[in-house]
Design a protein around this motif. Sequence first.
Motif, PDB file in Angstrom:
ATOM      1  N   GLN A   1     -59.884 -15.149  20.760  1.00 22.65           N
ATOM      2  CA  GLN A   1     -60.684 -14.852  19.571  1.00 22.65           C
ATOM      3  C   GLN A   1     -60.150 -15.543  18.316  1.00 22.65           C
ATOM      4  O   GLN A   1     -60.877 -15.706  17.335  1.00 22.65           O
ATOM      5  CB  GLN A   1     -60.720 -13.329  19.333  1.00 22.65           C
TER       6      GLN A   1
ATOM      7  N   LYS B   1     -59.842 -21.297  16.110  1.00 24.40           N
ATOM      8  CA  LYS B   1     -60.812 -21.856  15.175  1.00 24.40           C
ATOM      9  C   LYS B   1     -60.384 -23.285  14.834  1.00 24.40           C
ATOM     10  O   LYS B   1     -59.216 -23.527  14.501  1.00 24.40           O
ATOM     11  CB  LYS B   1     -60.883 -21.039  13.880  1.00 24.40           C
TER      12      LYS B   1
ATOM     13  N   SER C   1     -61.365 -26.784  12.537  1.00 27.77           N
ATOM     14  CA  SER C   1     -62.130 -27.346  11.422  1.00 27.77           C
ATOM     15  C   SER C   1     -61.937 -28.858  11.368  1.00 27.77           C
ATOM     16  O   SER C   1     -60.799 -29.342  11.303  1.00 27.77           O
ATOM     17  CB  SER C   1     -61.669 -26.746  10.088  1.00 27.77           C
TER      18      SER C   1
ATOM     19  N   ARG D   1     -69.484 -25.291  18.665  1.00 25.50           N
ATOM     20  CA  ARG D   1     -70.122 -24.648  17.515  1.00 25.50           C
ATOM     21  C   ARG D   1     -70.810 -23.347  17.949  1.00 25.50           C
ATOM     22  O   ARG D   1     -70.691 -22.312  17.280  1.00 25.50           O
ATOM     23  CB  ARG D   1     -71.140 -25.613  16.898  1.00 25.50           C
ATOM     24  N   GLU D   2     -71.525 -23.399  19.062  1.00 27.22           N
ATOM     25  CA  GLU D   2     -72.215 -22.208  19.565  1.00 27.22           C
ATOM     26  C   GLU D   2     -71.224 -21.098  19.918  1.00 27.22           C
ATOM     27  O   GLU D   2     -71.538 -19.915  19.818  1.00 27.22           O
ATOM     28  CB  GLU D   2     -73.058 -22.569  20.793  1.00 27.22           C
TER      29      GLU D   2
ATOM     30  N   ASN E   1     -68.689 -20.444  18.239  1.00 27.06           N
ATOM     31  CA  ASN E   1     -68.060 -20.048  16.972  1.00 27.06           C
ATOM     32  C   ASN E   1     -66.606 -20.514  16.875  1.00 27.06           C
ATOM     33  O   ASN E   1     -65.756 -19.838  16.287  1.00 27.06           O
ATOM     34  CB  ASN E   1     -68.132 -18.522  16.790  1.00 27.06           C
ATOM     35  N   ILE E   2     -66.353 -21.668  17.455  1.00 26.26           N
ATOM     36  CA  ILE E   2     -65.004 -22.247  17.420  1.00 26.26           C
ATOM     37  C   ILE E   2     -64.875 -23.302  16.335  1.00 26.26           C
ATOM     38  O   ILE E   2     -63.871 -23.375  15.632  1.00 26.26           O
ATOM     39  CB  ILE E   2     -64.662 -22.890  18.787  1.00 26.26           C
TER      40      ILE E   2
ATOM     41  N   ASP F   1     -66.105 -25.822  12.994  1.00 23.82           N
ATOM     42  CA  ASP F   1     -66.903 -26.045  11.794  1.00 23.82           C
ATOM     43  C   ASP F   1     -66.487 -27.365  11.152  1.00 23.82           C
ATOM     44  O   ASP F   1     -65.538 -28.023  11.588  1.00 23.82           O
ATOM     45  CB  ASP F   1     -66.783 -24.886  10.798  1.00 23.82           C
TER      46      ASP F   1
END
Length: 539
Positions: free
Chosen positions: A231, A234, A236, A397-398, A400-401, A403
């Motif tokens: 979770q 992330k 960028s 992206r789908e 939510n990893i 951006d």
Amino acid sequence: MKIAIVGLGPTGLYTFSELVHADTPMDITIYDEGEWAGAGTPYSRQGASRLMLANIASIEIPVLNGVSYLDWLKSCPPRILSDFGIEQEDLNERLFTPRLLIGCYYHDQLLTLQQQAEQRGYVVRLNEKTTIVDIAEKAGRLRIERSDGGVDEGFDRVIVATGHDFGEDKASSSYYPNPWCGLLSADVPAARIGIMGTSLSAIDACLAVVAQHGEFVEGDQGELTYRTDEQDLKVSFMSRNGILPEADFYCPIPYVSTTIMTECSLMACTSKPNVLDAIFDLFAKEITLADPAYAARVNLTDLDADSFPEAYFAERMGGDAFAYARKNLAEVERNKAAKRTIEWRYAILRMHEQVEKLVPFFPDSDLSRFERGLKRVFSDNYAAVPATSIRRLLALREANILDVVTLDDDYELIRSQTTTTIRSGEDSHVFNVFIDARGQKALRTEDFKFPSLRKILVEDDQDIPEVDDRFALISPSSLRKRVYLAALPYLMHDRPFVQGIVSSAEIGAKVAQDIVSNLDGVQIEDGREVALQEDVIAA
């Protein structure tokens, strides 16, 4: 003739291949830092994984030793191809394959070339995992100093083909100055990951990280998803324009010649008072001829070399990067299925190498304008990435990893031992791991890793090493036609699009052909080489 090749990535390998096919056997010593000579860092086991795709189609990879890449792929056992996610029935001239597989092709061809050379009377010494620390003159010849303290002497020619060079900045567990400094073997945590850049190198860096924490899964209808239990992961991407690369578009290969931008019309631009503006006039006319509808849509007649880039990027700059990527991917896949070419894109693609030839003629003011404008257009156009790479970004992206962050021109990068902070305007972005994936920068004489050679060039007032059209050092006279600089980072000043396998093959051919063409015109006398042709001229 005793020759040393320092660095055996694609450029050094294509050079070696040309030398091996000469009529006169030579004594060739090869030095490469890697354990897999021939591949080069981006295609090696240390620099690439099976997920990382090259943005060059099979048909575009220059033939090596008479064996095309596609023919070599067809000769591979099916189980080998399957390991790379490729089936025999998938093989075609427009296939994009993992960079690591291209590295296998290059290394395999190197071993074949070495065997062929030795059978033809060549002496070939292959030194892998060998670092060269200096290149120097001695008694009219050249000497090579190795990091293990060893010295090899008596070379008549030295070819420097050291490839990527990102300086002395060291990697740590929280900071990677480039994607090829141990990222693949590192244990990267599922945390906030910042990647500077949005090119294929940035995509590869991203894949190196996410592959540790999940997997891409293709559904029954071909849809791609990314699955992970982490979770906190992330990622960028960061850049000043905040856009993603486009997917590679369908076009005729080999390229069709341009109609208006010809060698003759380009050379005529050099006599004009404003070289860049004269080139843009040809550029605009070529696009209008190829795709009048696009020219009308962007009001091309009202644009110039400075304003066209804004029109080119307009649709991508204003909105959601992933929404545009999804739209562009759908368009590309439709066009590939229909074998339809977007003519204005194809026109730009065919013009970038032609325009590059005139960069040395640009006055400083034009060069600055070119770098701010048309160079960005050309670079974006030819650096389109495989459709599969875009599909993976959309899957991340789908999930939510992933951006994309747009940075101000004057953003600030602040490093600590455990984090990297990017400050842009009023925003601050803190990353547990930071990867700089902006690519290779042009290097200068002061960056040269070989102190004796660097000292000679500095004393000769060469801020940038000066080479002729065959990549031989022009001066001083003691090194002329004896040291060849085929290391791409030092050639980028006057050749801004020189990176890539095609450039490597072209440079290697020119270097080898120049050496071979001078074999009959050189005599060795008292340890000094005297070119017979120069003697005649002097007399």
